[in-house]
Scaffold this active site. Sequence first.
Site, short mmCIF file in Angstrom:
data_model
loop_
_atom_site.label_atom_id
_atom_site.label_comp_id
_atom_site.label_asym_id
_atom_site.label_seq_id
_atom_site.Cartn_x
_atom_site.Cartn_y
_atom_site.Cartn_z
N CYS A 27 0.87 -1.18 0.00
CA CYS A 27 0.00 0.00 0.00
C CYS A 27 0.90 1.22 0.00
O CYS A 27 2.04 1.16 -0.46
CB CYS A 27 -0.95 -0.03 1.20
SG CYS A 27 -0.11 -0.05 2.78
N VAL A 28 0.44 2.34 0.51
CA VAL A 28 1.21 3.58 0.44
C VAL A 28 2.48 3.51 1.28
O VAL A 28 3.51 4.05 0.91
CB VAL A 28 0.33 4.77 0.91
CG1 VAL A 28 1.14 6.06 0.92
CG2 VAL A 28 -0.88 4.92 -0.02
#
Length: 472
Positions: A27-28
């Site tokens: 993810c980020v």
Amino acid sequence: MGKYDQQVQDILEAIGGEENVDKATHCVTRLRFSLKDESIVDTDKLENIDIVKGSFSTNGQFQVIIGQGTVDQVYRELIAATSISESSKQDVKNASSQKMNPFQRAIKTLADIFIPILPAIVTAGLLLGLNNILTGPGIFNDELSLIEMYPQWEGLAEMINIIASAAFAFLPALIGWSAVKRFGGSDLLGIVLGLILVHPDLLNAWGYAEASEAGEVPVWNLFGLQVEAIGYQGQVLPVLVASFVLAKIELWLRNRVPDAIQLLVVAPVALLVTGLITFIVIGPITFAIGNGITAGFEWMFSVIPTIGGLVYGLLYAPLVVTGMHHAFLAIDIQLTGTGDGTPLWPILALSNIAQGSAALAMLFLVKNENTKGLAGSSALSAYLGVTEPAMFGVNIRYKFPFIAAIISASIAGAFIAYNGVIATSIGVGGLPGILSIVPGFWFSFFLGMIVAFVLPIILTLLYGKLVVREKL
């Protein structure tokens, strides 16, 4: 060789080798793994790698915190250096869910439904907070609201209120979209189902109690069966159950109706059958259950508010660890949609602040530079409503900051519950959370914020300096 080739190899070795990885994505800020056996992970070795800022396991996924920007490059090098195939977040979720028991799967389903609509709900909450500032009496004047002091702003306040309240007025459409999509059906049909349940020709749910008392609830006569023609504004359970039924009917029809006539048959039949079942069976039953849940929490926080606030403040962070907090998100939405507001969400906001402060205190205790950086950045993140980096990367890792945070959250929660603090909407669960609080309770909530901010720092620093300083 890539820039992070050695770190990638070290990460793989620490999590049990390439052969222990079922699926991998990112993810980020984090690498996300579905591992075959999490028990063989060497956490200490993993978190001593220079680019690793922490790790934790949740909902069947093992997550390694790397940091924004860097994680993308590390993931690409991981895929390039191994035979692990690139996977989507959904692939990893699906693989992880196979390890869950039925209760965990149910909680995960709620999370999958409500998390996608959170941006709309939080945005609406922030705008409602702005509307509170404009229309709440006693904020800028002892008696008058801002628009009463400056009537030329009244039109602006009304426009803001319409923009902000739309997400709550049409909440079943948002839930229908997300829920039907989660159950495998057409998300467009989910939107239509939600809109059906708030059709303006139906009796508005907020006026049901008054109409019922006056004996003026409109009914349909279906071959002698009396069915109440009521809407489900602000309700969660009716559209959740109806979405499940709609998705299953749609999928059943798609597998049996020839392709040439699917457009003419599948959607009309699925919506008609689901609509009839919902208005006749699902709606009345879940409406009563939902209102019963709402009444139960309202009773608890009116009769024994201090105990309710103390317990919820104590349990909220542990609930986040298990993922069960998503069930209370549905209750918060129900309370804000059908009642005067929710007493639960303000405690959530204070819990987030407490976790941030405990992580911030660790910045002054730990010697490891990576942990110092994670403590500072995750504290800021928690103050703005995202607590996972602080909780899993710092507080739970050292245990005593996590305990200091939940003790502080329970004390702050008991205080604001005793003073009757409620939120009109779900907003940003941290320092900006005050914008979602009913203006009349701002002072009490602000005092609660001070407790949640200061007390974890004091408790964490005292314990760290007096008991475990030499071990950090």
